[in-house]
Design a protein around this motif. Sequence first.
Motif, PDB file in Angstrom:
ATOM      1  N   PRO A  72       0.832  -1.215   0.000  1.00  0.00           N
ATOM      2  CA  PRO A  72       0.000   0.000   0.000  1.00  0.00           C
ATOM      3  C   PRO A  72       0.861   1.256   0.000  1.00  0.00           C
ATOM      4  N   PRO A  73       0.287   2.370  -0.407  1.00  0.00           N
ATOM      5  CA  PRO A  73       1.054   3.624  -0.414  1.00  0.00           C
ATOM      6  C   PRO A  73       1.273   4.157   0.999  1.00  0.00           C
ATOM      7  N   ASP A  74       2.214   5.070   1.124  1.00  0.00           N
ATOM      8  CA  ASP A  74       2.414   5.788   2.376  1.00  0.00           C
ATOM      9  C   ASP A  74       1.178   6.627   2.663  1.00  0.00           C
ATOM     10  N   THR A  75       0.915   6.836   3.944  1.00  0.00           N
ATOM     11  CA  THR A  75      -0.179   7.719   4.337  1.00  0.00           C
ATOM     12  C   THR A  75       0.290   8.657   5.440  1.00  0.00           C
ATOM     13  N   LEU A  76      -0.355   9.796   5.517  1.00  0.00           N
ATOM     14  CA  LEU A  76      -0.134  10.742   6.601  1.00  0.00           C
ATOM     15  C   LEU A  76      -1.404  10.776   7.431  1.00  0.00           C
ATOM     16  N   ALA A  77      -1.293  10.370   8.685  1.00  0.00           N
ATOM     17  CA  ALA A  77      -2.411  10.459   9.623  1.00  0.00           C
ATOM     18  C   ALA A  77      -2.205  11.724  10.457  1.00  0.00           C
ATOM     19  N   VAL A  78      -3.270  12.509  10.573  1.00  0.00           N
ATOM     20  CA  VAL A  78      -3.240  13.735  11.369  1.00  0.00           C
ATOM     21  C   VAL A  78      -4.345  13.625  12.406  1.00  0.00           C
ATOM     22  N   TYR A  79      -3.999  13.935  13.643  1.00  0.00           N
ATOM     23  CA  TYR A  79      -4.934  13.828  14.762  1.00  0.00           C
ATOM     24  C   TYR A  79      -5.227  15.232  15.280  1.00  0.00           C
ATOM     25  N   TRP A  80      -6.498  15.535  15.401  1.00  0.00           N
ATOM     26  CA  TRP A  80      -6.971  16.887  15.653  1.00  0.00           C
ATOM     27  C   TRP A  80      -7.795  16.983  16.937  1.00  0.00           C
ATOM     28  N   VAL A  81      -7.751  18.158  17.553  1.00  0.00           N
ATOM     29  CA  VAL A  81      -8.733  18.579  18.535  1.00  0.00           C
ATOM     30  C   VAL A  81      -9.379  19.820  17.938  1.00  0.00           C
ATOM     31  N   LEU A  82     -10.673  19.728  17.622  1.00  0.00           N
ATOM     32  CA  LEU A  82     -11.412  20.889  17.138  1.00  0.00           C
ATOM     33  C   LEU A  82     -11.910  21.595  18.401  1.00  0.00           C
ATOM     34  N   GLN A  83     -11.148  22.572  18.851  1.00  0.00           N
ATOM     35  CA  GLN A  83     -11.268  23.080  20.206  1.00  0.00           C
ATOM     36  C   GLN A  83     -12.605  23.744  20.526  1.00  0.00           C
ATOM     37  N   ARG A  84     -13.173  24.450  19.583  1.00  0.00           N
ATOM     38  CA  ARG A  84     -14.402  25.177  19.889  1.00  0.00           C
ATOM     39  C   ARG A  84     -15.537  24.223  20.267  1.00  0.00           C
ATOM     40  N   LYS A  85     -15.550  23.036  19.654  1.00  0.00           N
ATOM     41  CA  LYS A  85     -16.622  22.072  19.929  1.00  0.00           C
ATOM     42  C   LYS A  85     -16.135  20.854  20.700  1.00  0.00           C
ATOM     43  N   ALA A  86     -14.890  20.861  21.124  1.00  0.00           N
ATOM     44  CA  ALA A  86     -14.305  19.743  21.878  1.00  0.00           C
ATOM     45  C   ALA A  86     -14.480  18.417  21.126  1.00  0.00           C
ATOM     46  N   ILE A  87     -14.121  18.437  19.855  1.00  0.00           N
ATOM     47  CA  ILE A  87     -14.225  17.244  19.008  1.00  0.00           C
ATOM     48  C   ILE A  87     -12.828  16.676  18.773  1.00  0.00           C
ATOM     49  N   LEU A  88     -12.683  15.388  19.020  1.00  0.00           N
ATOM     50  CA  LEU A  88     -11.466  14.671  18.649  1.00  0.00           C
ATOM     51  C   LEU A  88     -11.737  13.964  17.338  1.00  0.00           C
ATOM     52  N   ARG A  89     -10.836  14.100  16.389  1.00  0.00           N
ATOM     53  CA  ARG A  89     -11.025  13.451  15.099  1.00  0.00           C
ATOM     54  C   ARG A  89      -9.681  13.244  14.425  1.00  0.00           C
ATOM     55  N   SER A  90      -9.697  12.544  13.304  1.00  0.00           N
ATOM     56  CA  SER A  90      -8.461  12.294  12.566  1.00  0.00           C
ATOM     57  C   SER A  90      -8.731  12.356  11.075  1.00  0.00           C
ATOM     58  N   THR A  91      -7.651  12.559  10.342  1.00  0.00           N
ATOM     59  CA  THR A  91      -7.691  12.511   8.890  1.00  0.00           C
ATOM     60  C   THR A  91      -6.514  11.661   8.432  1.00  0.00           C
ATOM     61  N   GLU A  92      -6.624  11.169   7.214  1.00  0.00           N
ATOM     62  CA  GLU A  92      -5.576  10.316   6.648  1.00  0.00           C
ATOM     63  C   GLU A  92      -5.540  10.560   5.151  1.00  0.00           C
ATOM     64  N   CYS A  93      -4.340  10.747   4.624  1.00  0.00           N
ATOM     65  CA  CYS A  93      -4.231  10.945   3.179  1.00  0.00           C
ATOM     66  C   CYS A  93      -3.035  10.181   2.639  1.00  0.00           C
ATOM     67  N   VAL A  94      -3.151   9.788   1.398  1.00  0.00           N
ATOM     68  CA  VAL A  94      -2.037   9.158   0.699  1.00  0.00           C
ATOM     69  C   VAL A  94      -0.999  10.238   0.421  1.00  0.00           C
ATOM     70  N   VAL A  95       0.265   9.915   0.693  1.00  0.00           N
ATOM     71  CA  VAL A  95       1.361  10.842   0.431  1.00  0.00           C
ATOM     72  C   VAL A  95       2.481  10.121  -0.305  1.00  0.00           C
ATOM     73  N   THR A  96       3.298  10.913  -0.958  1.00  0.00           N
ATOM     74  CA  THR A  96       4.485  10.392  -1.637  1.00  0.00           C
ATOM     75  C   THR A  96       5.699  11.144  -1.114  1.00  0.00           C
ATOM     76  N   GLU A  97       6.872  10.635  -1.383  1.00  0.00           N
ATOM     77  CA  GLU A  97       8.090  11.327  -0.969  1.00  0.00           C
ATOM     78  C   GLU A  97       8.146  12.731  -1.557  1.00  0.00           C
ATOM     79  N   ALA A  98       7.601  12.905  -2.749  1.00  0.00           N
ATOM     80  CA  ALA A  98       7.590  14.222  -3.383  1.00  0.00           C
ATOM     81  C   ALA A  98       6.728  15.222  -2.608  1.00  0.00           C
TER      82      ALA A  98
END
Length: 130
Positions: A72-98
């Motif tokens: 599988p390709p590399d991925t970047l996982a990002v973990y967030w706190v959306l502070q105004r609403k106290a929401i914990l969430r994450s995102t994930e995207c395919v990334v390349t060395e470029a």
Amino acid sequence: MSRNLWEHDHPYYCAKGNYFASPDKGMHTKYDSWTAFHADWGDNDPDLNLVVRWDWERPDPADYKPYGEAVPPDTLAVYWVLQRKAILRSTECVVTEADEPAVREWLARRAQTIADVWSPFLAAAEGATA
């Protein structure tokens, strides 16, 4: 020169999504590319959308090749706190060395925001080691 982002192994791990929200609540979003991710999240307010962790995930080819599976390709996982609403969430995207320079630049801006939050302690820690 600093290490590449995929060479960092953060302590422990972070679960994707939100423990308190069912999967259909959209607390983990996947993107097919850095460009698609950045279109949605790249310019949002870093104070309201605080990045608390990131992981550049690179699959080990040894886990796939013996079985004839494509790596599988590399991925970047990002973990967030959306502070105004106290929401914990994450995102994930395919990334390349470029993508690394753009990812590094974006993460550096996000790191400054969290450093500002912790600045009283960071300054004290720097003084203690000097």
